[in-house]
Design a protein around this motif. Structure first.
Motif, PDB file in Angstrom:
ATOM      1  N   VAL A 115       0.855  -1.184   0.000  1.00 41.55           N
ATOM      2  CA  VAL A 115       0.000   0.000   0.000  1.00 41.55           C
ATOM      3  C   VAL A 115       0.893   1.236   0.000  1.00 41.55           C
ATOM      4  O   VAL A 115       2.002   1.216   0.497  1.00 41.55           O
ATOM      5  CB  VAL A 115      -0.943   0.064   1.222  1.00 41.55           C
ATOM      6  CG1 VAL A 115      -1.990  -1.003   1.148  1.00 41.55           C
ATOM      7  CG2 VAL A 115      -0.165  -0.030   2.494  1.00 41.55           C
ATOM      8  N   GLN A 116       0.369   2.288  -0.567  1.00 42.53           N
ATOM      9  CA  GLN A 116       1.152   3.512  -0.646  1.00 42.53           C
ATOM     10  C   GLN A 116       0.212   4.695  -0.610  1.00 42.53           C
ATOM     11  O   GLN A 116      -0.851   4.670  -1.226  1.00 42.53           O
ATOM     12  CB  GLN A 116       1.938   3.521  -1.954  1.00 42.53           C
ATOM     13  CG  GLN A 116       2.987   4.595  -2.020  1.00 42.53           C
ATOM     14  CD  GLN A 116       3.865   4.420  -3.239  1.00 42.53           C
ATOM     15  OE1 GLN A 116       4.054   3.303  -3.709  1.00 42.53           O
ATOM     16  NE2 GLN A 116       4.371   5.496  -3.751  1.00 42.53           N
ATOM     17  N   LEU A 117       0.581   5.746   0.136  1.00 41.99           N
ATOM     18  CA  LEU A 117      -0.298   6.898   0.249  1.00 41.99           C
ATOM     19  C   LEU A 117       0.111   8.050  -0.645  1.00 41.99           C
ATOM     20  O   LEU A 117      -0.733   8.778  -1.130  1.00 41.99           O
ATOM     21  CB  LEU A 117      -0.312   7.386   1.703  1.00 41.99           C
ATOM     22  CG  LEU A 117      -1.014   6.450   2.656  1.00 41.99           C
ATOM     23  CD1 LEU A 117      -0.813   6.905   4.073  1.00 41.99           C
ATOM     24  CD2 LEU A 117      -2.495   6.420   2.340  1.00 41.99           C
ATOM     25  N   ASP A 118       1.422   8.241  -0.814  1.00 45.09           N
ATOM     26  CA  ASP A 118       1.833   9.360  -1.652  1.00 45.09           C
ATOM     27  C   ASP A 118       2.943   8.908  -2.579  1.00 45.09           C
ATOM     28  O   ASP A 118       3.353   7.758  -2.551  1.00 45.09           O
ATOM     29  CB  ASP A 118       2.275  10.552  -0.801  1.00 45.09           C
ATOM     30  CG  ASP A 118       3.435  10.192   0.102  1.00 45.09           C
ATOM     31  OD1 ASP A 118       3.584  10.855   1.146  1.00 45.09           O
ATOM     32  OD2 ASP A 118       4.176   9.254  -0.200  1.00 45.09           O
TER      33      ASP A 118
ATOM     34  N   LEU B   1      11.045  12.792 -11.451  1.00 42.82           N
ATOM     35  CA  LEU B   1      10.331  11.632 -10.938  1.00 42.82           C
ATOM     36  C   LEU B   1       9.812  10.797 -12.104  1.00 42.82           C
ATOM     37  O   LEU B   1       9.419  11.347 -13.134  1.00 42.82           O
ATOM     38  CB  LEU B   1       9.135  12.068 -10.094  1.00 42.82           C
ATOM     39  CG  LEU B   1       9.413  12.598  -8.707  1.00 42.82           C
ATOM     40  CD1 LEU B   1       8.111  12.992  -8.060  1.00 42.82           C
ATOM     41  CD2 LEU B   1      10.100  11.568  -7.856  1.00 42.82           C
ATOM     42  N   ILE B   2       9.785   9.491 -11.917  1.00 43.54           N
ATOM     43  CA  ILE B   2       9.290   8.645 -12.995  1.00 43.54           C
ATOM     44  C   ILE B   2       7.838   8.246 -12.745  1.00 43.54           C
ATOM     45  O   ILE B   2       7.045   8.149 -13.664  1.00 43.54           O
ATOM     46  CB  ILE B   2      10.149   7.371 -13.113  1.00 43.54           C
ATOM     47  CG1 ILE B   2      11.601   7.747 -13.323  1.00 43.54           C
ATOM     48  CG2 ILE B   2       9.671   6.497 -14.237  1.00 43.54           C
ATOM     49  CD1 ILE B   2      11.929   8.214 -14.690  1.00 43.54           C
ATOM     50  N   TYR B   3       7.491   7.995 -11.481  1.00 43.85           N
ATOM     51  CA  TYR B   3       6.151   7.491 -11.192  1.00 43.85           C
ATOM     52  C   TYR B   3       5.414   8.428 -10.257  1.00 43.85           C
ATOM     53  O   TYR B   3       6.012   9.245  -9.563  1.00 43.85           O
ATOM     54  CB  TYR B   3       6.245   6.115 -10.510  1.00 43.85           C
ATOM     55  CG  TYR B   3       6.786   5.037 -11.392  1.00 43.85           C
ATOM     56  CD1 TYR B   3       8.020   4.468 -11.146  1.00 43.85           C
ATOM     57  CD2 TYR B   3       6.061   4.593 -12.489  1.00 43.85           C
ATOM     58  CE1 TYR B   3       8.510   3.475 -11.956  1.00 43.85           C
ATOM     59  CE2 TYR B   3       6.550   3.600 -13.300  1.00 43.85           C
ATOM     60  CZ  TYR B   3       7.775   3.047 -13.032  1.00 43.85           C
ATOM     61  OH  TYR B   3       8.265   2.064 -13.843  1.00 43.85           O
ATOM     62  N   ASP B   4       4.075   8.289 -10.226  1.00 42.35           N
ATOM     63  CA  ASP B   4       3.352   8.906  -9.139  1.00 42.35           C
ATOM     64  C   ASP B   4       2.146   8.059  -8.771  1.00 42.35           C
ATOM     65  O   ASP B   4       1.756   7.153  -9.492  1.00 42.35           O
ATOM     66  CB  ASP B   4       2.990  10.366  -9.419  1.00 42.35           C
ATOM     67  CG  ASP B   4       1.869  10.541 -10.406  1.00 42.35           C
ATOM     68  OD1 ASP B   4       1.644  11.692 -10.787  1.00 42.35           O
ATOM     69  OD2 ASP B   4       1.207   9.575 -10.800  1.00 42.35           O
ATOM     70  N   ALA B   5       1.589   8.378  -7.608  1.00 40.78           N
ATOM     71  CA  ALA B   5       0.504   7.578  -7.053  1.00 40.78           C
ATOM     72  C   ALA B   5      -0.793   8.352  -7.157  1.00 40.78           C
ATOM     73  O   ALA B   5      -0.915   9.444  -6.604  1.00 40.78           O
ATOM     74  CB  ALA B   5       0.802   7.254  -5.586  1.00 40.78           C
TER      75      ALA B   5
END
Lengths: 380, 415
Positions: free
Chosen positions: A299-302, A341-345
């Motif tokens: 899980v990831q929030l940011d 940055l390559i990714y984001d959530a």
């Protein structure tokens, strides 16, 4: 692995084939992630080819392709890696006094750490590696070496076929039911699943327009644009800052994903969250197309706790615009950092629907699929 | 004076329209000042003549570049100044009238003549300027300036040179007051950055992280002022494609010793959770509190709202526009060349006009501006202080008159 822990980083440096250089101008917020140092590695690796006898040439080739950016995109990277492993397994022979499963697992692990040195693993690759290792562990001792190798070969073949190729066909079949005549579909960057959906819908004769939103520094949308225009789709091209302008005309948004996490967060190319947020603000449905093998129980929030950092030089330079050279010599100034940055959530509230090979599900059902179909069964 | 004089042509050309609001505003004000000073005013209804002259030029200026709202703002400010100065002079004249009626001195006949002459004119002028805009005045065919009756002519011929001297001195006084006020306006425009930057210390404290997009001179001065006062903060600058003004701002900030991180526009949502405040400049502020800003600002404002980060807009008062935005994405926007996004040479094979309906399959959209609705803005900082977006309409009443919303010279018979 925590890259801000100095002792661990030292141990890693000793073991690795690729010697990392000192990172310059690190952004404090991202100290825990591996800094981008790969720009200097390509010539070093190329010269070392004949010294790396522990490494199979197919794996070495794939690693170089990752390093230079020739292969990118979750599915493409996963397939390339698995095919390289197939070749490596075919050429493998068990050393005397060792069991196949343990030795092969160790070898695969060493290949994987080489690939990580070239470029951090994507979630799809991580899941594929776990599958392969579990298959290796399941091989009964009684099987002969050639039979074991043949079993592994066909397992990998089946994985690629079922989890990626057929899954994409099922996704396309589901998704085209969501496209009506007169639609204006927006997509961001270049996703293989979304491209297949658009091409198939066009072949079925549906009348729709596509809006391709692109961003720096990779400009992946240009490649998608070229392929779609070649097929005869009517396309509008714009950049991410203009989405508020173009969103008035859009009826649906189709996005790809690198992974969907267990709290419904979509982990995807940086900028996807912006597109989803604006679409949500305009009450436009956002459909994410993702194969089920990319789901993860993390899980990831940011976007900061876990991410990948890219080459900062690609931000300071703008290809084709020589007048934008204000930041030449940026690494000499200690006050300036460049962040790529390559990714984001993307939070799950922005996503209306996730289209997978298990059907069309809301983001809240992702942990259900990860649990019900189980880790073992997810990949069979 | 030739009202079509070509000194205003330079404003119609290209140039740096987005960041040039201050320069454009200042040039407009200086031009209008020279128009006023060269305008011959008749003995009666001086204000009307000045207003017509300014409207004539103003109409052409606004038509030359409708998207540069600062031009229209300054034209309307000058018109408001003329009306206000005229009003204050007439109220002073009324006050002088009452005084002269009871005063007792040797210039009796002059004073009497003056009073009889001007009583009717002054009363009528006072009526027309003091009267708030009502449906009747809006529907009247004759403009307000012609509402002053020509009764003065009835008494004018019989008087002597003293009358004309008084009238010309009054007209000179009006022009003089107006030009002084326009000078103050120019001074305000020029010093707006300093006045906004003075408020920086109230908003930036220690260990802040500030996000901005593109480049704005107001923001630059604001951050420098906070740095001067020894506040420690870091700045994230979003580069602002396709003009990449963020690179310039980052370079300037680094040269002054501020910790700066340059990010791409796509990373705004990813980074905004770690940001304390968003500070941006504006191209124009509309009457409802909405903001016309460089493209990409709406994205930042939405992300800031989602993460409850204050979104602060810095704008000089010359950017406040009395118009309400209707469909601003289309009507107050400008589409720039697609070559900034796609290289023509690279994509020339996609521009095939021979397929199907005869139009190419590829369209490229490159808007220059973005509209940020007032509900996304937390605070406006202008040279007159900090305000809520819901207060901006009230500032308009200070700076502009309701009659000037449509800058158009009405064709009148008696002019």
């Amino acid at each position: 692995m925590q890259y801000d822990d100095k002792s661990r980083v030292q141990k890693l440096k000793k073991r690795s084939v690729v010697k990392p250089t000192e990172a310059r101008n690190r952004v404090e917020l991202f100290r825990h992630l591996p800094q981008y140092e790969h720009g200097t590695q390509l010539p070093v690796l190329q010269s070392k080819f004949f010294q790396l006898d522990t490494l199979h040439p197919a794996v070495y080739k794939v690693g170089l392709q990752y390093l230079s950016g020739d292969i990118c995109g979750g599915n493409a990277r996963c397939i390339a890696m698995l095919q390289a492993f197939q070749e490596a397994i075919r050429d493998y022979s068990t050393p005397p006094a060792k069991t196949l499963s343990r030795d092969l697992t160790a070898k695969i692990s060493s290949y994987v750490s080489f690939l990580i040195d070239c470029r951090p693993l994507s979630v799809s690759m991580g899941n594929a590696i776990r599958f392969l290792k579990s298959q290796i562990a399941k091989i009964p001792i009684s099987l002969s070496e050639s039979e074991a190798k043949a079993t592994l070969h066909s397992d990998i073949e089946r994985f690629i076929n079922e989890k990626i190729i057929l899954a994409d066909r099922v996704i396309v079949k589901h998704a085209v039911t969501k496209i009506r005549d007169g639609d204006v579909l927006l997509t961001y960057g270049s996703s293989s699943a979304v491209e297949m959906i658009l091409q198939h819908a066009h072949e079925l004769g549906k009348q729709f327009r596509v809006v391709i939103v692109d961003s720096r520094p990779k400009h992946e949308g240009k490649l998608l644009l070229r392929r779609l225009v070649r097929k005869g789709l009517s396309c509008t091209y714009t950049h991410i800052n203009a989405i508020s302008y173009i969103m008035h005309e859009v009826t649906r948004v189709f996005l790809g994903a690198s992974s969907v996490l267990s709290n419904g967060t979509v982990y995807s190319r940086v900028g996807t969250a912006c597109v989803a947020m604006v679409a949500y603000g305009f009450h436009i449905p956002v459909l994410v197309c993702c194969e089920a093998y990319k789901f993860h129980e993390r899980v990831q929030l940011d976007s900061i706790c876990s991410n990948e950092l890219g080459d900062p030089d690609s931000i300071s330079k703008v290809p084709g615009r020589e007048d934008i050279n204000h930041l030449d010599g940026w690494d000499k100034s200690e006050n300036l950092q460049l962040l790529n940055l390559i990714y984001d959530a993307t939070p799950s509230d922005y996503v209306s629907l996730i289209i997978t090979d298990y059907g069309m599900i809301p983001p809240t059902s992702v942990p259900v699929i990860v649990r019900e179909y189980g880790r073992g069964q997810l990949w069979i | 004076m030739n009202t079509d004089d070509s000194s205003w042509w330079p404003m119609g050309d290209g140039g740096d329209k987005i960041e040039g609001s201050q320069a454009t505003a200042r040039q407009t004000a200086e031009l209008l000042r020279s128009v006023i000073s060269q305008q011959r005013v008749p003995y009666t209804n001086q204000a009307g003549a000045l207003i017509d002259a300014v409207k004539a030029i103003g109409e052409q200026l606004i038509a030359a570049n409708p998207v540069e709202l600062a031009v229209g703002n300054i034209v309307r400010r000058v018109l408001h100044i003329i009306r206000e100065e005229d009003l204050s002079l007439t109220t002073a004249a009324i006050g002088g009238l009452n005084l002269s009626a009871v005063s007792d001195d040797e210039n009796d006949d002059d004073r009497d003549g003056d009073s009889t002459l001007s009583a009717a004119a002054v009363a009528a002028a006072a009526r027309s300027t003091l009267r708030p805009p009502s449906l009747q005045t809006l529907l009247e065919d004759t403009p307000v300036s012609a509402a002053v009756p020509q009764t003065s002519s009835s008494g004018g011929d019989s008087e002597g040179k003293s009358k004309s001297a008084d009238k010309s001195s009054r007209s000179r006084k009006l022009k003089h007051d107006v030009i002084e006020a326009v000078n103050e306006l120019i001074q305000d425009i020029v010093t707006c950055h300093e006045q906004i930057a003075e408020q920086a210390v109230e908003h930036i404290h220690q260990n802040e992280v500030i996000l901005t997009l593109g480049s704005s001179r107001t923001v630059l001065e604001f951050l420098f002022a906070a740095k001067e006062k020894k506040r420690s903060f870091r700045v994230f600058v979003a580069e602002g494609a396709p003009r990449y003004q963020g690179h310039l701002l980052a370079k300037e900030l680094v040269a002054r010793g501020l910790q700066t991180t340059l990010i791409t526009d796509s990373a705004v949502f990813a980074m905004i959770s770690r940001v304390n405040m968003v500070i941006v400049g504006a191209h124009a502020v509309m009457a409802n509190g909405g903001v016309i800003a460089p493209v990409g600002m709406n994205l930042v404002a939405l992300a800031a709202q989602k993460h409850a980060v204050p979104f602060v807009v810095l704008a000089g008062s010359h950017k406040l526009c009395p118009l309400y935005p209707h469909n601003p994405e289309v009507l107050l926007n400008e589409l720039r060349s697609p070559s900034e996004l796609l290289d023509f040479g690279e994509f020339s094979d996609c521009m095939d006009f021979g397929s199907g309906s005869g139009s190419p399959l590829l369209h490229v959209v490159n808007p220059a501006f973005d509209y940020v609705p007032p509900k996304l803005v937390s605070l406006f900082i202008t040279d007159a202080g900090g305000h809520n977006p819901s207060y901006m309409y009230r500032l308009i009443a200070d700076y502009y008159s309701a009659d000037d919303l449509v800058v158009q010279r009405r064709a009148t018979a008696g002019n």
